[in-house]
Motif scaffolding. Structure first.
Motif, PDB file in Angstrom:
ATOM      1  N   THR A  70      -0.519 -27.855  48.311  1.00 26.83           N
ATOM      2  CA  THR A  70      -1.162 -27.261  47.144  1.00 26.83           C
ATOM      3  C   THR A  70      -0.617 -25.865  46.856  1.00 26.83           C
ATOM      4  O   THR A  70      -0.260 -25.547  45.716  1.00 26.83           O
ATOM      5  CB  THR A  70      -2.682 -27.194  47.352  1.00 26.83           C
ATOM      6  OG1 THR A  70      -3.192 -28.513  47.630  1.00 26.83           O
ATOM      7  CG2 THR A  70      -3.373 -26.659  46.101  1.00 26.83           C
ATOM      8  N   VAL A  71      -0.545 -25.014  47.881  1.00 26.39           N
ATOM      9  CA  VAL A  71      -0.048 -23.655  47.658  1.00 26.39           C
ATOM     10  C   VAL A  71       1.433 -23.683  47.275  1.00 26.39           C
ATOM     11  O   VAL A  71       1.890 -22.887  46.437  1.00 26.39           O
ATOM     12  CB  VAL A  71      -0.296 -22.763  48.898  1.00 26.39           C
ATOM     13  CG1 VAL A  71       0.611 -23.141  50.063  1.00 26.39           C
ATOM     14  CG2 VAL A  71      -0.111 -21.296  48.545  1.00 26.39           C
ATOM     15  N   LYS A  99      -5.506 -22.576  37.548  1.00 25.84           N
ATOM     16  CA  LYS A  99      -6.846 -22.140  37.975  1.00 25.84           C
ATOM     17  C   LYS A  99      -7.542 -23.236  38.774  1.00 25.84           C
ATOM     18  O   LYS A  99      -8.120 -22.975  39.834  1.00 25.84           O
ATOM     19  CB  LYS A  99      -7.684 -21.766  36.750  1.00 25.84           C
ATOM     20  CG  LYS A  99      -9.080 -21.293  37.094  1.00 25.84           C
ATOM     21  CD  LYS A  99      -9.867 -20.904  35.843  1.00 25.84           C
ATOM     22  CE  LYS A  99     -11.268 -20.440  36.196  1.00 25.84           C
ATOM     23  NZ  LYS A  99     -12.037 -20.067  34.967  1.00 25.84           N
ATOM     24  N   ALA A 100      -7.479 -24.472  38.269  1.00 26.55           N
ATOM     25  CA  ALA A 100      -8.123 -25.587  38.971  1.00 26.55           C
ATOM     26  C   ALA A 100      -7.472 -25.818  40.326  1.00 26.55           C
ATOM     27  O   ALA A 100      -8.167 -26.075  41.327  1.00 26.55           O
ATOM     28  CB  ALA A 100      -8.046 -26.851  38.123  1.00 26.55           C
ATOM     29  N   LEU A 106      -8.727 -23.127  47.578  1.00 29.01           N
ATOM     30  CA  LEU A 106      -9.762 -22.378  48.291  1.00 29.01           C
ATOM     31  C   LEU A 106     -10.742 -23.319  48.987  1.00 29.01           C
ATOM     32  O   LEU A 106     -11.204 -23.045  50.098  1.00 29.01           O
ATOM     33  CB  LEU A 106     -10.503 -21.458  47.315  1.00 29.01           C
ATOM     34  CG  LEU A 106      -9.706 -20.268  46.779  1.00 29.01           C
ATOM     35  CD1 LEU A 106     -10.523 -19.498  45.743  1.00 29.01           C
ATOM     36  CD2 LEU A 106      -9.288 -19.334  47.910  1.00 29.01           C
ATOM     37  N   GLY A 107     -11.040 -24.447  48.340  1.00 28.29           N
ATOM     38  CA  GLY A 107     -11.908 -25.447  48.961  1.00 28.29           C
ATOM     39  C   GLY A 107     -11.286 -26.024  50.221  1.00 28.29           C
ATOM     40  O   GLY A 107     -11.967 -26.222  51.235  1.00 28.29           O
ATOM     41  N   GLY A 112     -10.821 -26.170  56.161  1.00 28.73           N
ATOM     42  CA  GLY A 112      -9.991 -25.923  57.331  1.00 28.73           C
ATOM     43  C   GLY A 112     -10.580 -24.870  58.257  1.00 28.73           C
ATOM     44  O   GLY A 112     -10.629 -25.060  59.480  1.00 28.73           O
ATOM     45  N   VAL A 113     -11.026 -23.754  57.686  1.00 29.33           N
ATOM     46  CA  VAL A 113     -11.611 -22.685  58.491  1.00 29.33           C
ATOM     47  C   VAL A 113     -12.869 -23.180  59.199  1.00 29.33           C
ATOM     48  O   VAL A 113     -13.083 -22.909  60.393  1.00 29.33           O
ATOM     49  CB  VAL A 113     -11.920 -21.459  57.618  1.00 29.33           C
ATOM     50  CG1 VAL A 113     -12.753 -20.436  58.396  1.00 29.33           C
ATOM     51  CG2 VAL A 113     -10.624 -20.814  57.121  1.00 29.33           C
TER      52      VAL A 113
END
Length: 283
Positions: A70-71, A99-100, A106-107, A112-113
């Motif tokens: 994604t990144v 933006k989406a 971030l989700g 992951g975190v």
């Protein structure tokens, strides 16, 4: 009708994380599995303990690879629009907005975190988070700065070995970690150079750097060099971790045959052949 609409809206997001192309997740999973398995062998870990840990490694590989894709696509959307193979990806084709995609990323980071915080502790947790965010967050920039972006990718893709080894509190063996990481780095340089050969012409036009472009006519000799180093590293690692004959006959013998076949049979001028041999890097 509502379900079909939901499914149609979800498809671009599944494509963004390469849900339909699991090769990358498998390539990410193997270093985790190698680190865990070597630590388990070193500690004589019971199978009942080993298997759940292996399942955790698989999910770790999946979430890290998903966020990495994604990144990477967010940064590379303009480059991807100029490459025949990638121009129909969700971002360059306009099916997903930046933006989406950023919210989606971030989700994934949040998942992951949360996962790593619930399954790892202390240094292992720090290592896992380091691989999840900065290692892969920086990789897309490398394609703009150097002809060796795969050198950074070689560290990012295989860092799971260190995390998995440390997560089992295995006795310190820094030399083994260095040897295996060196071998895995060469493995990534090998398979990702083959992968990059698919897009050499488009990459040159778009100004994207890669090892395939840097090596030029030396691509195949470099593939053999990387493969030989990968093979030698795991040969040494077996001795350092005191593995038995089965390791050398099955794992090392099979690895040597596969690497030789991969280097000898890939047609570097055929995108189809390059994709096929890249996909078989996990076999």
């Amino acid at each position: 009708m509502a379900f079909r609409l939901l499914l149609r809206n979800c498809i671009p997001y599944l494509e963004l994380i390469r849900w339909d192309k699991p090769t990358g997740t498998n390539l990410m999973f193997w270093p985790f599995a190698w680190g865990l398995t070597m630590a388990a062998y070193d500690q004589r870990m019971p199978v009942a303990t080993y298997l759940p840990c292996l399942a955790e490694c698989l999910f770790a590989a999946f979430i890290i690879r998903s966020s990495a894709c994604t990144v990477n696509d967010i940064f590379d959307r303009n480059f991807d629009a100029q490459v025949q193979r990638t121009k129909n990806r969700p971002l360059p084709s306009g099916r997903i907005s930046v933006k989406a995609a950023s919210v989606y990323l971030l989700g994934q980071y949040l998942i992951g975190v949360s996962f790593f915080c619930s399954t790892m502790h202390d240094l292992a947790l720090q290592l896992a988070l380091f691989q999840l965010v900065p290692l892969f967050g920086i990789y897309p920039l490398m394609k703009r700065l150097t002809n060796w972006p795969q050198a950074w990718l070689g560290v990012a893709m295989n860092f799971g070995f260190v995390t998995a080894w440390v997560s089992q509190n295995s006795p310190s063996n820094n030399f083994l970690i260095v040897v295996v990481m060196m071998g895995c780095w060469c493995w990534t340089m090998m398979y990702d150079t083959i992968y990059a050969c698919q897009d050499i012409q488009d990459d040159v036009k778009a100004g994207v750097h890669s090892s395939a472009i840097a090596f030029g006519s030396w691509i195949r000799p470099m593939l053999f060099l990387f493969g030989l180093t990968f093979f030698s590293a795991f040969l040494v690692a077996g001795a350092l971790n005191h593995h038995g004959p089965a390791y050398y006959v099955i794992s090392i013998g099979g690895l040597g045959i596969h690497l030789a076949w991969q280097c000898l049979t890939v047609d570097l001028d055929s995108p189809k052949s390059c994709w096929g041999r890249f996909s078989l890097s996990i076999s």
